[in-house]
Design an enzyme around this catalytic site. Structure first.
Site, short mmCIF file in Angstrom:
data_model
loop_
_atom_site.label_atom_id
_atom_site.label_comp_id
_atom_site.label_asym_id
_atom_site.label_seq_id
_atom_site.Cartn_x
_atom_site.Cartn_y
_atom_site.Cartn_z
N PRO A 1 0.80 -1.17 -0.06
CA PRO A 1 0.13 -0.19 0.06
C PRO A 1 0.91 1.30 -0.08
CG PRO A 1 -0.48 -1.23 2.05
CD PRO A 1 0.65 -2.06 1.31
N ASP A 2 0.34 2.32 -0.55
CA ASP A 2 1.04 3.74 -0.69
C ASP A 2 0.64 4.34 0.81
OD1 ASP A 2 -1.30 4.69 -0.93
OD2 ASP A 2 -0.89 5.57 -2.64
N PHE A 3 1.06 5.65 0.93
CA PHE A 3 0.92 6.07 2.19
C PHE A 3 -0.50 7.03 2.03
CE2 PHE A 3 4.99 7.45 4.25
CZ PHE A 3 5.27 6.14 4.62
N ARG A 4 -0.84 7.75 1.34
CA ARG A 4 -1.78 8.71 1.30
C ARG A 4 -3.27 8.29 0.54
NH1 ARG A 4 3.01 10.95 1.77
NH2 ARG A 4 3.18 12.33 3.50
N ASN B 1 10.86 4.95 -2.62
CA ASN B 1 10.60 3.85 -1.82
C ASN B 1 11.79 3.26 -1.21
OD1 ASN B 1 8.41 4.55 -3.17
ND2 ASN B 1 8.39 2.83 -4.66
N ASP C 1 11.38 -0.44 -0.65
CA ASP C 1 10.84 -1.93 -0.71
C ASP C 1 11.95 -2.57 -1.31
OD1 ASP C 1 10.58 -0.89 -3.25
OD2 ASP C 1 8.40 -0.64 -2.81
N HIS D 1 15.32 7.63 0.66
CA HIS D 1 14.80 7.51 1.83
C HIS D 1 15.57 6.22 2.45
CE1 HIS D 1 11.23 10.59 0.95
NE2 HIS D 1 12.52 10.96 1.34
P1 CNA Z 1 2.22 8.90 -1.07
O1 CNA Z 1 2.12 10.08 -0.33
O2 CNA Z 1 1.44 7.75 -0.71
O3 CNA Z 1 1.69 9.11 -2.66
C1 CNA Z 1 1.37 8.06 -3.72
C2 CNA Z 1 1.03 8.72 -4.74
O4 CNA Z 1 0.87 7.64 -5.89
C3 CNA Z 1 -0.48 9.35 -4.91
O5 CNA Z 1 -0.29 10.59 -5.43
C4 CNA Z 1 -1.31 8.54 -5.48
O6 CNA Z 1 -2.29 9.10 -6.23
C5 CNA Z 1 -0.50 7.66 -6.56
N1 CNA Z 1 -0.73 6.35 -6.75
C6 CNA Z 1 -1.33 5.52 -5.98
N2 CNA Z 1 -1.56 4.20 -6.69
C7 CNA Z 1 -1.20 4.50 -8.14
C8 CNA Z 1 -1.03 3.74 -9.29
N3 CNA Z 1 -1.67 2.47 -9.30
N4 CNA Z 1 -0.67 4.59 -10.32
C9 CNA Z 1 -0.21 5.78 -10.33
N5 CNA Z 1 -0.30 6.45 -9.27
C10 CNA Z 1 -0.80 6.20 -7.94
O7 CNA Z 1 3.72 8.22 -1.21
P2 CNA Z 1 5.00 9.01 -1.80
O8 CNA Z 1 5.91 7.99 -2.25
O9 CNA Z 1 4.76 10.07 -2.40
O10 CNA Z 1 5.24 9.50 -0.37
C11 CNA Z 1 6.52 9.39 0.20
C12 CNA Z 1 6.89 8.28 1.12
C13 CNA Z 1 6.13 7.35 1.12
C14 CNA Z 1 8.23 7.86 1.23
O11 CNA Z 1 9.17 8.26 2.29
C15 CNA Z 1 8.24 6.41 1.14
O12 CNA Z 1 9.31 5.78 1.81
C16 CNA Z 1 7.05 6.17 1.49
N6 CNA Z 1 6.34 4.85 1.00
C17 CNA Z 1 7.14 3.79 0.58
C18 CNA Z 1 6.37 2.55 0.29
C19 CNA Z 1 7.30 1.78 -0.54
O13 CNA Z 1 8.67 1.52 -0.50
N7 CNA Z 1 6.59 0.58 -1.39
C20 CNA Z 1 5.09 2.32 0.55
C21 CNA Z 1 4.44 3.24 1.21
C22 CNA Z 1 5.10 4.41 1.72
#
Ligand code: CNA
Length: 283
Positions: free
Chosen positions: A45-48, A119, A121, A138
């Site tokens: 899952p993403d964050f927001r 990321n 991951d 990060h």
């Molecule tokens: P965020 O703030 O959660 O933003 C994610 C963005 O991606 C949003 O604008 C969403 O609308 C968009 N999004 C989600 N799904 C899709 C998709 N399928 N296609 C296109 N766009 C999509 O995450 P950010 O990375 O901007 O925030 C920074 C943080 C999140 C960092 O410090 C990371 O370490 C942290 N993070 C990392 C992971 C990981 O490593 N996979 C997971 C969750 C959070």
């Protein structure tokens, strides 16, 4: 003598024009900025994103505010919520997505200057993107150390502790052990600071994929390329400077929707689809 105005790299702000520029060699120093959105299709899952994002599912940890789980001062006082989250997010069975493979393909084609990822991951590494072309801004789950004496600790040892719900402490100094992911209140890796200036001076095309551009200083990189360098947002929603793009702007291109589908579409325009499929197939 009069000078002819320099023609813009894009005659229209479309992904077709971007593909044309990659094909004809206009763009050969490409920077890709990425965030959690590119790994959602891998099952992380993403964050927001409302409903599914990690920030929206943190209530059970009873935090004063969601970001506290990644604040170094809060972690020092109360590390349990972070370890519970780490257990959920632990990168083990996840596979790189089409977007990760596409970035790897840019490298194979010799046009990737750098991938700056937020990321943690390690899916970029798994996709085979060379460490020299990668900036894990990060940090990552790849290495682990004591936050006090900085001694490096075996990652497998940490994994076992985390999965047994034990608080991992340093055998030398009793400091907490955590993966080398950058918390709020910690410095970004040295590599981020040394590479950004030279990279963004040379960059001739910027992709911004799957990030809300909310976390600084990473988000500010979007303003670092020279003013005539096209920037391409591939994201579910408009973010950062792309929210105020004017209609006749030939610099910023927006491709809204699922990034995996958009990237596949771009690969098609580049006639790279079978090579992309091959990489996806190899995993
Ligand atoms: P965020 O703030 O959660 O933003 C994610 C963005 O991606 C949003 O604008 C969403 O609308 C968009 N999004 C989600 N799904 C899709 C998709 N399928 N296609 C296109 N766009 C999509 O995450 P950010 O990375 O901007 O925030 C920074 C943080 C999140 C960092 O410090 C990371 O370490 C942290 N993070 C990392 C992971 C990981 O490593 N996979 C997971 C969750 C959070």
């Amino acid at each position: 003598p009069p000078t002819t105005p320099k023609s813009k790299p894009l005659s229209e702000p479309t992904i077709e024009e971007v593909a044309k520029g990659i094909t004809d060699g206009t763009f050969k120093k490409i920077i890709v900025m990425t965030g959690a959105g590119i790994s959602v299709a891998a099952g992380i899952p993403d964050f927001r994103t409302p409903g599914t994002g990690l920030y929206y599912n943190l209530q059970k940890y009873d935090l004063p505010f969601p970001e506290a789980v990644f604040e170094i001062r809060y972690f020092q006082q109360r590390p349990e919520p972070f370890y519970a989250l780490a257990k959920e997010m632990w990168p083990s069975n996840y596979k790189p997505t089409i977007t990760h493979h596409f970035i790897r393909l840019l490298e194979e084609k010799g046009v990737l200057l750098r991938n700056y990822t937020q990321n943690i991951d390690t899916l970029e590494r798994q996709a085979g993107i060379s460490p020299e072309l990668l900036v894990e801004a990060h940090g990552s789950f790849g290495t682990t150390r004591c936050i006090k004496c900085k001694r490096e600790v075996d990652q497998e040892w940490l994994r076992e502790k985390v999965f047994r719900d034990e608080i991992p402490k340093c055998s030398d100094c009793e400091g907490l052990i955590k993966p080398d992911i950058t918390f709020f209140g910690e410095n970004l890796p040295e590599r981020f600071h040394t590479l950004t200036h030279p990279d963004f001076q040379q960059c001739d095309l910027l992709f911004v994929i799957g990030t809300s551009l909310e976390v600084y200083p990473f988000a500010s990189l979007v303003d670092r390329p020279k003013s005539d360098v096209p920037r391409v947002l591939i994201n579910m929603e408009e973010v950062g400077p792309f929210e105020s793009t004017k209609k006749d702007d030939c610099r910023d291109v927006k491709v809204l929707g699922d990034c995996q589908a958009s990237v596949r579409e771009l690969a098609k325009l580049l006639h790279w689809e079978s090579e992309l499929d091959e990489l996806v197939h190899q995993g």
